[in-house]
Design a protein around this motif. Sequence first.
Motif, PDB file in Angstrom:
ATOM      1  N   VAL A   1       0.859  -1.176   0.000  1.00  0.00           N
ATOM      2  CA  VAL A   1       0.000   0.000   0.000  1.00  0.00           C
ATOM      3  C   VAL A   1       0.897   1.228   0.000  1.00  0.00           C
ATOM      4  CG1 VAL A   1      -1.684   1.324   1.342  1.00  0.00           C
ATOM      5  CG2 VAL A   1      -1.832  -1.169   1.313  1.00  0.00           C
ATOM      6  N   CYS A   2       0.811   2.034  -1.048  1.00  0.00           N
ATOM      7  CA  CYS A   2       1.625   3.249  -1.129  1.00  0.00           C
ATOM      8  C   CYS A   2       1.231   4.201  -0.003  1.00  0.00           C
ATOM      9  CB  CYS A   2       1.424   3.918  -2.483  1.00  0.00           C
ATOM     10  SG  CYS A   2       2.316   5.461  -2.638  1.00  0.00           S
ATOM     11  N   THR A   3       2.230   4.766   0.653  1.00  0.00           N
ATOM     12  CA  THR A   3       1.946   5.623   1.809  1.00  0.00           C
ATOM     13  C   THR A   3       1.448   7.013   1.397  1.00  0.00           C
ATOM     14  OG1 THR A   3       4.294   6.193   1.863  1.00  0.00           O
ATOM     15  CG2 THR A   3       3.543   4.474   3.385  1.00  0.00           C
ATOM     16  N   HIS A   4       1.461   7.313   0.083  1.00  0.00           N
ATOM     17  CA  HIS A   4       0.932   8.616  -0.348  1.00  0.00           C
ATOM     18  C   HIS A   4      -0.595   8.622  -0.370  1.00  0.00           C
ATOM     19  CE1 HIS A   4       0.014  11.614  -3.760  1.00  0.00           C
ATOM     20  NE2 HIS A   4       0.197  12.306  -2.639  1.00  0.00           N
ATOM     21  N   ARG A   5      -1.186   7.687  -1.140  1.00  0.00           N
ATOM     22  CA  ARG A   5      -2.644   7.713  -1.280  1.00  0.00           C
ATOM     23  C   ARG A   5      -3.266   6.322  -1.279  1.00  0.00           C
ATOM     24  NH1 ARG A   5      -2.839  11.854  -1.002  1.00  0.00           N
ATOM     25  NH2 ARG A   5      -3.446  13.301  -2.620  1.00  0.00           N
ATOM     26  N   GLY A   6      -2.428   5.317  -0.947  1.00  0.00           N
ATOM     27  CA  GLY A   6      -3.004   3.983  -0.771  1.00  0.00           C
ATOM     28  C   GLY A   6      -3.104   3.120  -2.000  1.00  0.00           C
ATOM     29  N   MET A   7      -2.468   3.545  -3.089  1.00  0.00           N
ATOM     30  CA  MET A   7      -2.492   2.699  -4.289  1.00  0.00           C
ATOM     31  C   MET A   7      -1.742   1.393  -4.006  1.00  0.00           C
ATOM     32  SD  MET A   7      -3.373   2.168  -7.341  1.00  0.00           S
ATOM     33  CE  MET A   7      -2.902   1.126  -8.718  1.00  0.00           C
ATOM     34  N   LYS A   8      -2.199   0.314  -4.672  1.00  0.00           N
ATOM     35  CA  LYS A   8      -1.457  -0.947  -4.601  1.00  0.00           C
ATOM     36  C   LYS A   8      -0.137  -0.738  -5.352  1.00  0.00           C
ATOM     37  CE  LYS A   8      -3.071  -5.597  -4.773  1.00  0.00           C
ATOM     38  NZ  LYS A   8      -3.809  -6.640  -5.494  1.00  0.00           N
TER      39      LYS A   8
ATOM     40  N   THR B   1       7.993   1.365  -7.978  1.00  0.00           N
ATOM     41  CA  THR B   1       7.500   2.711  -8.278  1.00  0.00           C
ATOM     42  C   THR B   1       5.985   2.679  -8.337  1.00  0.00           C
ATOM     43  OG1 THR B   1       9.483   3.133  -9.552  1.00  0.00           O
ATOM     44  CG2 THR B   1       7.652   4.632  -9.905  1.00  0.00           C
ATOM     45  N   CYS B   2       5.370   3.578  -7.586  1.00  0.00           N
ATOM     46  CA  CYS B   2       3.913   3.569  -7.517  1.00  0.00           C
ATOM     47  C   CYS B   2       3.289   3.979  -8.846  1.00  0.00           C
ATOM     48  CB  CYS B   2       3.434   4.509  -6.411  1.00  0.00           C
ATOM     49  SG  CYS B   2       1.637   4.526  -6.266  1.00  0.00           S
ATOM     50  N   PRO B   3       2.307   3.186  -9.330  1.00  0.00           N
ATOM     51  CA  PRO B   3       1.681   3.503 -10.624  1.00  0.00           C
ATOM     52  C   PRO B   3       0.827   4.774 -10.596  1.00  0.00           C
ATOM     53  CG  PRO B   3       0.945   1.344  -9.789  1.00  0.00           C
ATOM     54  CD  PRO B   3       1.758   1.963  -8.714  1.00  0.00           C
ATOM     55  N   TYR B   4       0.502   5.318  -9.413  1.00  0.00           N
ATOM     56  CA  TYR B   4      -0.386   6.496  -9.363  1.00  0.00           C
ATOM     57  C   TYR B   4       0.394   7.794  -9.565  1.00  0.00           C
ATOM     58  CZ  TYR B   4      -4.729   8.891  -7.843  1.00  0.00           C
ATOM     59  OH  TYR B   4      -5.865   9.658  -7.773  1.00  0.00           O
ATOM     60  N   HIS B   5       1.314   8.146  -8.640  1.00  0.00           N
ATOM     61  CA  HIS B   5       2.068   9.394  -8.800  1.00  0.00           C
ATOM     62  C   HIS B   5       3.575   9.194  -8.843  1.00  0.00           C
ATOM     63  CE1 HIS B   5      -1.644  10.192  -6.367  1.00  0.00           C
ATOM     64  NE2 HIS B   5      -1.862  11.089  -7.322  1.00  0.00           N
ATOM     65  N   GLY B   6       4.015   7.930  -8.761  1.00  0.00           N
ATOM     66  CA  GLY B   6       5.436   7.683  -8.981  1.00  0.00           C
ATOM     67  C   GLY B   6       6.331   7.739  -7.752  1.00  0.00           C
ATOM     68  N   PHE B   7       5.781   7.725  -6.539  1.00  0.00           N
ATOM     69  CA  PHE B   7       6.649   7.593  -5.367  1.00  0.00           C
ATOM     70  C   PHE B   7       7.454   6.308  -5.544  1.00  0.00           C
ATOM     71  CE2 PHE B   7       4.859  10.225  -1.584  1.00  0.00           C
ATOM     72  CZ  PHE B   7       4.531  11.282  -2.424  1.00  0.00           C
ATOM     73  N   ASN B   8       8.722   6.375  -5.139  1.00  0.00           N
ATOM     74  CA  ASN B   8       9.622   5.254  -5.424  1.00  0.00           C
ATOM     75  C   ASN B   8      10.180   4.689  -4.110  1.00  0.00           C
ATOM     76  OD1 ASN B   8      11.235   3.505  -6.866  1.00  0.00           O
ATOM     77  ND2 ASN B   8      12.832   5.027  -7.235  1.00  0.00           N
TER      78      ASN B   8
HETATM   79 FE1  FES Z   1       1.370   6.199  -4.688  1.00  0.00          FE
HETATM   80 FE2  FES Z   1       0.451   8.675  -4.989  1.00  0.00          FE
HETATM   81  S1  FES Z   1      -0.634   6.869  -4.402  1.00  0.00           S
HETATM   82  S2  FES Z   1       2.401   7.962  -5.394  1.00  0.00           S
END
Ligand code: FES
Length: 428
Positions: A87-94, A107-114
């Motif tokens: 779970v990405c700590t930015h917005r919860g994307m898988k 790398t998160c598929p939503y906004h690219g946090f790595n």
């Molecule tokens: Fe993962 Fe925004 S939800 S970078």
Amino acid sequence: DEMTRSELIQYLKDTVKPEEGLIPSYIFSHPKVYELEMEKIFLKDWLFIAHKSEIPNKGDFVTRELGGQSVIVTHGADGEIRVLLNVCTHRGMKLCRMDNGNQKNFTCPYHGFNFKNTGELIGIPFQKVVYGDTMDKSTMGLKEIRHDVYADLIFATLDDDAVSLDEFLGDIKWYLDLAFNRAEMEVVGLPQKWNVDGTWKLGSDNTISDSYHTLVSHGSIAKLGLVPTGDYSKYGYQIYTGNGHGLNLGMPNPDGFAFPENLINEYKERLHEDQYDILKQMKNMIVCVSPNIMILISSMELKGQQVSHTSLRIWKPTGPDSMEISAWVLVEKDAPEEWKRLSEQANTLTFGSSGIFEQDDTENFTDITQNSKSPYHLQENIVYNYTMGMHQEPVENFVGPGIVYKDKFNEANSRAFFRNWLDQITAE
Ligand code: FES
Ligand code: FE
């Protein structure tokens, strides 16, 4: 439907009577019972998530599920194994949508946090522009889940207050050694997965206790001459080791030693002599590690020799009346290549997703679960009979730990399993 939670808990205590051998039908599909199971068992217990040999190298990972939550099991750049919330700590994307692979970073598929494979957040696109100096990346790593390893089996729990894995497993470890510590074991390929319209509990119930169904459910296999006819599945031991764990041990094996001969010295070295003595005589062993693991060693004749096969599966609940099975096949790493292939083949023929035993078993789980969904079952409190073997006494002289019956046609283990289950879901 109007029952409050505490009324339901009281109703369960009043109607589920394992010691009397009385198990009501409604527990096999009632949505409210399922909610309790999720909260009190699957969010709390130690659950199996991977075998170490699935992630041997730095960067290797597999994604798995734990109490309905996706997790990444990583072999980090620092050599450590971790279980990370997927779970990405930015917005919860898988974060990771692959089943397995090898990667340094995710790398998160939503906004690219790595994130590094150790869980650390190392990169944010346009960090300076979008956050100035206000973002402290060190507080934004992936959440790490508690894990521990026994016999190369990686377990994890979502409950930080759970007892240690060692304590949770207890005496079942003595028997797990026969399956996973007798030699260095490795997983063959990826786990097979398939869905069944039946509850996970019937898988565990069948695993822990039910050798009796072999006569009838698997009768066609005996008619084909692939297993003996008659009551062969009766002989051996039924053993309960506590915390909902138990097994059926089929022995002796009239057909002789079913493990690779070149590893006999390794078996002797790694096992206690009493354990080795059992391995020598073993026809099969079916272990339930509560709540939802089945471990199976079985053997059959292939190309003129006795070939054992070892597998591990989980009955993963996907709803009140359904589950997903994931099944791993394991072989001795140092067995001859030809033997490994035969062992895998033996498993595919019998307990793979299209195996001859497998199809018989899941029919039973499906029909019992579907029957239990009728409101009539709750209204009439339809109850099933689990009294088999109540007239028998356990034996005292068995070499391994546990409460031991010298007869596999018994429902003592199911009674113990449902007692443990009931105590867990009705706990305050
Ligand atoms: Fe993962 Fe925004 S939800 S970078
Ligand atoms: Fe079966």
